[in-house]
Scaffold this active site. Structure first.
Site, PDB file in Angstrom:
ATOM      1  N   ARG A 221      26.016 199.513  62.037  1.00  0.00           N
ATOM      2  CA  ARG A 221      26.208 200.121  63.351  1.00  0.00           C
ATOM      3  C   ARG A 221      25.268 201.301  63.555  1.00  0.00           C
ATOM      4  NH1 ARG A 221      32.628 200.891  64.017  1.00  0.00           N
ATOM      5  NH2 ARG A 221      31.843 202.785  65.005  1.00  0.00           N
TER       6      ARG A 221
ATOM      7  N   ARG B  10      31.828 212.392  65.246  1.00  0.00           N
ATOM      8  CA  ARG B  10      32.995 211.501  65.348  1.00  0.00           C
ATOM      9  C   ARG B  10      34.218 212.137  64.681  1.00  0.00           C
ATOM     10  NH1 ARG B  10      30.204 206.374  62.946  1.00  0.00           N
ATOM     11  NH2 ARG B  10      32.158 205.238  63.191  1.00  0.00           N
TER      12      ARG B  10
ATOM     13  N   LYS C 162      40.753 200.954  59.504  1.00  0.00           N
ATOM     14  CA  LYS C 162      41.564 200.370  60.579  1.00  0.00           C
ATOM     15  C   LYS C 162      41.122 198.939  60.892  1.00  0.00           C
ATOM     16  CE  LYS C 162      40.499 203.590  63.639  1.00  0.00           C
ATOM     17  NZ  LYS C 162      39.592 204.488  62.870  1.00  0.00           N
TER      18      LYS C 162
ATOM     19  N   ARG D 204      28.655 200.954  55.063  1.00  0.00           N
ATOM     20  CA  ARG D 204      29.349 199.871  55.770  1.00  0.00           C
ATOM     21  C   ARG D 204      28.404 198.922  56.511  1.00  0.00           C
ATOM     22  NH1 ARG D 204      34.182 201.455  59.800  1.00  0.00           N
ATOM     23  NH2 ARG D 204      32.612 202.505  61.079  1.00  0.00           N
TER      24      ARG D 204
ATOM     25  N   ARG E   8      42.878 207.154  71.673  1.00  0.00           N
ATOM     26  CA  ARG E   8      42.184 208.227  70.959  1.00  0.00           C
ATOM     27  C   ARG E   8      42.411 209.578  71.624  1.00  0.00           C
ATOM     28  NH1 ARG E   8      38.015 204.561  68.594  1.00  0.00           N
ATOM     29  NH2 ARG E   8      36.667 205.687  67.173  1.00  0.00           N
TER      30      ARG E   8
HETATM   31  P1  AMP Z   1      35.014 202.590  66.665  1.00  0.00           P
HETATM   32  O1  AMP Z   1      34.425 201.228  66.507  1.00  0.00           O
HETATM   33  O2  AMP Z   1      36.497 202.550  66.915  1.00  0.00           O
HETATM   34  O3  AMP Z   1      34.633 203.522  65.531  1.00  0.00           O
HETATM   35  O4  AMP Z   1      34.371 203.206  67.986  1.00  0.00           O
HETATM   36  C1  AMP Z   1      32.983 203.426  68.105  1.00  0.00           C
HETATM   37  C2  AMP Z   1      32.687 204.367  69.263  1.00  0.00           C
HETATM   38  O5  AMP Z   1      33.144 203.791  70.495  1.00  0.00           O
HETATM   39  C3  AMP Z   1      33.384 205.726  69.199  1.00  0.00           C
HETATM   40  O6  AMP Z   1      32.681 206.659  68.407  1.00  0.00           O
HETATM   41  C4  AMP Z   1      33.409 206.111  70.685  1.00  0.00           C
HETATM   42  O7  AMP Z   1      32.135 206.530  71.116  1.00  0.00           O
HETATM   43  C5  AMP Z   1      33.708 204.785  71.349  1.00  0.00           C
HETATM   44  N1  AMP Z   1      35.157 204.511  71.470  1.00  0.00           N
HETATM   45  C6  AMP Z   1      35.867 203.515  70.849  1.00  0.00           C
HETATM   46  N2  AMP Z   1      37.164 203.547  71.196  1.00  0.00           N
HETATM   47  C7  AMP Z   1      37.298 204.601  72.042  1.00  0.00           C
HETATM   48  C8  AMP Z   1      38.409 205.177  72.725  1.00  0.00           C
HETATM   49  N3  AMP Z   1      39.659 204.678  72.595  1.00  0.00           N
HETATM   50  N4  AMP Z   1      38.175 206.257  73.512  1.00  0.00           N
HETATM   51  C9  AMP Z   1      36.927 206.773  73.661  1.00  0.00           C
HETATM   52  N5  AMP Z   1      35.851 206.292  73.039  1.00  0.00           N
HETATM   53  C10 AMP Z   1      36.018 205.214  72.230  1.00  0.00           C
END
Ligand code: AMP
Length: 222
Positions: free
Chosen positions: A164, A175, A17, A130, A91
């Site tokens: 990360r 996740r 994404k 990554r 989400r």
């Molecule tokens: P991402 O970078 O999108 O993989 O997000 C990393 C982490 O941030 C996720 O595993 C969640 O802990 C948190 N997070 C990101 N976006 C959301 C969302 N829309 N709702 C809830 N938690 C989020």
């Protein structure tokens, strides 16, 4: 009503994404809204909210709807853009409802939701290899997309390359579970609204970008 293009990218962690959102920013001048990036920024700023979310993120769980909806609301209220790419948001169904209401209030709508389909076995490899540039955000991978010069970002020359904290096998398990339990119902939600398009996220980056371009063009001219 002004003409805007709003796109949601939907898919499990590691689907690509972020990489594709960056392409759409470059090619179409849209603004990427990544709640993951916003939360990482909050935690590195040591704010109260940052402290609350750090632990939740490292475990791979979802941060509360209240926090992420608040972050998105603030960005939408303060950003002028020809359209937004929502990357990692919504989400949950509550987030999706809230986004619909926010956009309606601005006289806008979601034009298309693009589901990036990948098989789970590929995600472990994608996530564990990554790394990203801490300066410009370019995304790399140890084997499939290494930097040309080791340790130096191809795009901006920075040596601040990072992995990360939550890109590990243990947190990925949580996740993925969170994705299937709470996020995958959005596939049906947007399908029923007639907004869903799906593509094969395992194809190479250029092919996915090409297919995505076709989907966005069709949605904009519809
Ligand atoms: P991402 O970078 O999108 O993989 O997000 C990393 C982490 O941030 C996720 O595993 C969640 O802990 C948190 N997070 C990101 N976006 C959301 C969302 N829309 N709702 C809830 N938690 C989020």
């Amino acid at each position: 009503m002004t003409m805007t293009t709003n796109i949601i990218l939907l898919g499990p962690p590691g689907a690509g994404k972020g990489t594709q959102a960056r392409r759409l920013v470059e090619e179409r001048g849209l603004v990427q809204l990544s709640t993951g990036d916003m939360l990482r920024e909050a935690r590195s700023s040591n704010s109260e909210m940052g402290k609350v979310v750090a632990d939740v993120m490292d475990k791979g769980q979802l941060v509360t709807d209240e926090i992420v909806i608040g972050l998105i609301r603030e960005k939408l209220e303060t950003t002028e853009a020809p359209g937004f790419i929502f990357d990692g948001f919504p989400r949950t169904l509550a987030q999706a409802d809230a986004l619909g209401d926010l956009l309606t209030g601005m006289g806008q709508q979601i034009d298309v939701v693009i589901e990036m389909q990948v098989d789970d076995a590929a995600l472990v490899d994608r996530i564990s290899g990554r790394f990203t540039c801490g300066n410009c955000g370019e995304v790399y991978h140890d084997t499939t997309r290494p930097t040309e010069k080791p340790g130096v970002c191809d795009v901006c020359g920075s040596t601040d390359l990072k992995r990360r904290a939550d890109d590990n096998a243990e947190s990925l398990k949580t996740r993925l579970l969170e994705y299937y339990k709470k996020t995958s119902p959005l596939i049906g939600y947007y399908y029923a609204q007639g907004r869903l398009q799906s593509l094969n996220g395992l194809a190479d980056i250029e092919e996915v970008a090409g297919r995505m371009g076709q989907i966005v063009d069709a949605a904009v001219s519809a």
